[in-house]
Design a protein around this motif. Structure first.
Motif, PDB file in Angstrom:
ATOM      1  N   LYS A 202       0.850  -1.181   0.000  1.00 60.44           N
ATOM      2  CA  LYS A 202       0.000   0.000   0.000  1.00 60.44           C
ATOM      3  C   LYS A 202       0.891   1.238   0.000  1.00 60.44           C
ATOM      4  CE  LYS A 202      -3.875  -2.249   2.355  1.00 60.44           C
ATOM      5  NZ  LYS A 202      -4.809  -2.224   3.516  1.00 60.44           N
ATOM      6  N   LEU A 203       1.078   1.808  -1.173  1.00 57.98           N
ATOM      7  CA  LEU A 203       1.941   2.977  -1.330  1.00 57.98           C
ATOM      8  C   LEU A 203       1.132   4.135  -1.906  1.00 57.98           C
ATOM      9  CD1 LEU A 203       5.114   1.311  -2.903  1.00 57.98           C
ATOM     10  CD2 LEU A 203       4.769   1.959  -0.512  1.00 57.98           C
ATOM     11  N   SER A 204       1.461   5.308  -1.433  1.00 54.12           N
ATOM     12  CA  SER A 204       0.821   6.508  -1.972  1.00 54.12           C
ATOM     13  C   SER A 204       1.457   6.848  -3.311  1.00 54.12           C
ATOM     14  CB  SER A 204       1.016   7.678  -0.995  1.00 54.12           C
ATOM     15  OG  SER A 204       2.398   7.959  -0.829  1.00 54.12           O
ATOM     16  N   PRO A 205       0.754   7.605  -4.163  1.00 53.45           N
ATOM     17  CA  PRO A 205       1.337   7.986  -5.463  1.00 53.45           C
ATOM     18  C   PRO A 205       2.709   8.644  -5.343  1.00 53.45           C
ATOM     19  CG  PRO A 205      -1.008   8.450  -5.447  1.00 53.45           C
ATOM     20  CD  PRO A 205      -0.661   8.021  -4.049  1.00 53.45           C
ATOM     21  N   PRO A 206       2.943   9.562  -4.394  1.00 53.23           N
ATOM     22  CA  PRO A 206       4.298  10.137  -4.279  1.00 53.23           C
ATOM     23  C   PRO A 206       5.347   9.071  -3.950  1.00 53.23           C
ATOM     24  CG  PRO A 206       2.706  11.521  -3.137  1.00 53.23           C
ATOM     25  CD  PRO A 206       1.990  10.267  -3.497  1.00 53.23           C
ATOM     26  N   ALA A 207       4.971   8.088  -3.124  1.00 56.28           N
ATOM     27  CA  ALA A 207       5.923   7.031  -2.779  1.00 56.28           C
ATOM     28  C   ALA A 207       6.255   6.172  -3.995  1.00 56.28           C
ATOM     29  CB  ALA A 207       5.360   6.168  -1.648  1.00 56.28           C
ATOM     30  N   VAL A 208       5.258   5.908  -4.840  1.00 55.51           N
ATOM     31  CA  VAL A 208       5.498   5.137  -6.060  1.00 55.51           C
ATOM     32  C   VAL A 208       6.416   5.909  -7.010  1.00 55.51           C
ATOM     33  CG1 VAL A 208       4.417   4.145  -8.099  1.00 55.51           C
ATOM     34  CG2 VAL A 208       3.315   3.901  -5.875  1.00 55.51           C
ATOM     35  N   ASP A 209       6.159   7.216  -7.152  1.00 52.80           N
ATOM     36  CA  ASP A 209       7.024   8.037  -8.002  1.00 52.80           C
ATOM     37  C   ASP A 209       8.461   8.042  -7.503  1.00 52.80           C
ATOM     38  OD1 ASP A 209       4.871   8.643  -9.593  1.00 52.80           O
ATOM     39  OD2 ASP A 209       4.436  10.552  -8.586  1.00 52.80           O
ATOM     40  N   LYS A 210       8.626   8.130  -6.199  1.00 54.64           N
ATOM     41  CA  LYS A 210       9.987   8.133  -5.634  1.00 54.64           C
ATOM     42  C   LYS A 210      10.673   6.791  -5.869  1.00 54.64           C
ATOM     43  CE  LYS A 210      12.592   9.067  -1.396  1.00 54.64           C
ATOM     44  NZ  LYS A 210      13.451   7.890  -1.550  1.00 54.64           N
ATOM     45  N   LEU A 211       9.925   5.707  -5.716  1.00 50.89           N
ATOM     46  CA  LEU A 211      10.490   4.381  -5.932  1.00 50.89           C
ATOM     47  C   LEU A 211      10.954   4.206  -7.381  1.00 50.89           C
ATOM     48  CD1 LEU A 211      11.045   1.550  -4.745  1.00 50.89           C
ATOM     49  CD2 LEU A 211       8.737   0.907  -5.437  1.00 50.89           C
ATOM     50  N   ILE A 212      10.133   4.665  -8.323  1.00 51.73           N
ATOM     51  CA  ILE A 212      10.501   4.547  -9.743  1.00 51.73           C
ATOM     52  C   ILE A 212      11.710   5.418 -10.066  1.00 51.73           C
ATOM     53  CG2 ILE A 212       9.715   4.996 -12.089  1.00 51.73           C
ATOM     54  CD1 ILE A 212       6.908   4.260 -11.217  1.00 51.73           C
ATOM     55  N   ASN A 213      11.713   6.638  -9.534  1.00 54.25           N
ATOM     56  CA  ASN A 213      12.836   7.543  -9.809  1.00 54.25           C
ATOM     57  C   ASN A 213      14.140   7.022  -9.209  1.00 54.25           C
ATOM     58  OD1 ASN A 213      11.297   9.410 -11.255  1.00 54.25           O
ATOM     59  ND2 ASN A 213      10.676  10.498  -9.394  1.00 54.25           N
ATOM     60  N   ASP A 214      14.067   6.471  -7.994  1.00 54.54           N
ATOM     61  CA  ASP A 214      15.272   5.905  -7.371  1.00 54.54           C
ATOM     62  C   ASP A 214      15.809   4.731  -8.185  1.00 54.54           C
ATOM     63  OD1 ASP A 214      15.079   7.755  -5.376  1.00 54.54           O
ATOM     64  OD2 ASP A 214      14.170   6.401  -3.908  1.00 54.54           O
ATOM     65  N   ASN A 215      14.899   3.878  -8.663  1.00 50.65           N
ATOM     66  CA  ASN A 215      15.319   2.742  -9.471  1.00 50.65           C
ATOM     67  C   ASN A 215      15.957   3.198 -10.790  1.00 50.65           C
ATOM     68  OD1 ASN A 215      15.416  -0.132 -10.131  1.00 50.65           O
ATOM     69  ND2 ASN A 215      13.830   0.325 -11.624  1.00 50.65           N
ATOM     70  N   LEU A 216      15.377   4.237 -11.391  1.00 50.87           N
ATOM     71  CA  LEU A 216      15.928   4.766 -12.633  1.00 50.87           C
ATOM     72  C   LEU A 216      17.309   5.368 -12.406  1.00 50.87           C
ATOM     73  CD1 LEU A 216      15.624   5.457 -15.610  1.00 50.87           C
ATOM     74  CD2 LEU A 216      14.409   7.534 -14.948  1.00 50.87           C
ATOM     75  N   GLN A 217      17.487   6.080 -11.306  1.00 52.29           N
ATOM     76  CA  GLN A 217      18.794   6.651 -10.992  1.00 52.29           C
ATOM     77  C   GLN A 217      19.837   5.556 -10.781  1.00 52.29           C
ATOM     78  OE1 GLN A 217      19.721   9.835 -11.065  1.00 52.29           O
ATOM     79  NE2 GLN A 217      17.669  10.436 -11.714  1.00 52.29           N
ATOM     80  N   ASP A 218      19.442   4.465 -10.130  1.00 52.38           N
ATOM     81  CA  ASP A 218      20.372   3.347  -9.927  1.00 52.38           C
ATOM     82  C   ASP A 218      20.793   2.742 -11.263  1.00 52.38           C
ATOM     83  OD1 ASP A 218      20.208   3.716  -7.227  1.00 52.38           O
ATOM     84  OD2 ASP A 218      18.703   2.146  -6.906  1.00 52.38           O
ATOM     85  N   GLN A 219      19.847   2.586 -12.194  1.00 52.19           N
ATOM     86  CA  GLN A 219      20.175   2.035 -13.502  1.00 52.19           C
ATOM     87  C   GLN A 219      21.108   2.962 -14.279  1.00 52.19           C
ATOM     88  OE1 GLN A 219      16.696   0.938 -15.688  1.00 52.19           O
ATOM     89  NE2 GLN A 219      15.880  -0.374 -14.083  1.00 52.19           N
ATOM     90  N   LEU A 220      20.856   4.263 -14.220  1.00 47.47           N
ATOM     91  CA  LEU A 220      21.726   5.212 -14.909  1.00 47.47           C
ATOM     92  C   LEU A 220      23.130   5.201 -14.326  1.00 47.47           C
ATOM     93  CD1 LEU A 220      19.288   8.250 -15.326  1.00 47.47           C
ATOM     94  CD2 LEU A 220      20.005   6.615 -17.074  1.00 47.47           C
ATOM     95  N   LEU A 221      23.225   5.034 -13.004  1.00 48.93           N
ATOM     96  CA  LEU A 221      24.539   4.959 -12.371  1.00 48.93           C
ATOM     97  C   LEU A 221      25.299   3.718 -12.817  1.00 48.93           C
ATOM     98  CD1 LEU A 221      26.613   5.999 -10.347  1.00 48.93           C
ATOM     99  CD2 LEU A 221      25.363   4.790  -8.536  1.00 48.93           C
TER     100      LEU A 221
END
Length: 246
Positions: A202-221
């Motif tokens: 159960k995640l709020s929309p801001p939490a989902v956005d943060k999770l996706i952005n963090d994962n994307l940053q990890d992939q770019l790194l």
């Protein structure tokens, strides 16, 4: 032992009966052949990988070894080979030498000398020859998968998101049809959907956005670090080759 029409695998008599080559190895060999010195007719190098439990040789990596070849005599840059091996083992310690490769169709007079060297590095080395001259036909995989550009992380995420939306729409339609009586209910599908929904956090929309952005940053790194590693290995290869010429 021949596999297909373009690649030849040769083994000394032993219990080894099969080998599989990862596509990256073939592309790496072709790239080394294109960037070979003007006076070189072929390139040779080391194959890395492992031997599976069933005896199959899994060839997963490779690197070129500078050499001079004339008549039936071959001079390998053994120091460069050992340096590159140490560098690869630092990145992939689970990979070991499984054999060597050469470009061209079949073997030459100096191949026996090279094979003898690798026989001292590993018992029963694999000899992989790649037909870079396409004398046995064309490499279909190189011409049928033509694209304007390679897909990036955002493109892949867009495709996955579209696929997820399509699946959610299919589920929504099925549930709506069951509720309206247009489709007979299936208890197995119902339990599966219930378990799937219950397993979602159960995640709020801001939490989902943060999770996706963090994962994307990890992939770019990771892409950035891998690019630096490739550049460092390429630079080391050029410096070692230049040192040998000097």
């Amino acid at each position: 032992m021949a596999t297909g029409q373009r690649t030849v695998l040769q083994f000394a008599p032993s219990s080894t009966s099969a080998a599989k080559v990862q596509p990256l190895v073939i592309f790496n060999i072709c790239d080394c052949y294109v960037r070979r010195p003007d006076q070189a007719e072929r390139v040779i190098g080391t194959l890395l990988g492992s031997v599976l439990l069933d005896g199959t040789v899994d060839i997963r990596n490779s690197y070129v070894v500078p050499h001079n070849e004339f008549s039936d005599q071959v001079a390998l840059d053994i120091e460069y080979h050992q340096t590159m091996l140490k560098s690869h083992l630092k990145v992939n310690p689970q990979e070991v030498i499984v054999g060597w490769f050469s470009t061209g169709l079949g073997v030459t007079g100096g191949s026996a000398l090279i094979h003898e060297f690798y026989s001292r590095e590993v018992s029963n080395p694999v000899h992989l020859t790649v037909d870079t001259g396409f004398k046995n036909g064309e490499v279909d995989i190189l011409k049928t998968a033509m694209v304007d550009k390679l897909p990036g992380d955002l493109d892949g995420m867009e495709v996955l998101t579209e696929r997820l939306v399509a699946l959610i729409n299919d589920v929504y339609k099925y549930v709506d049809d069951v509720v309206e009586g247009r489709v007979a209910p299936d208890n197995n599908i119902g339990r599966f959907l219930s378990d799937t929904v219950a397993s979602l956090p159960k995640l709020s929309p801001p939490a989902v956005d943060k999770l996706i952005n963090d994962n994307l940053q990890d992939q770019l790194l990771m892409l950035y670090l891998s690019s630096i590693t490739r550049t460092q290995l390429s630079l080391a290869e050029k410096l070692n080759t230049a040192a040998q010429i000097i």
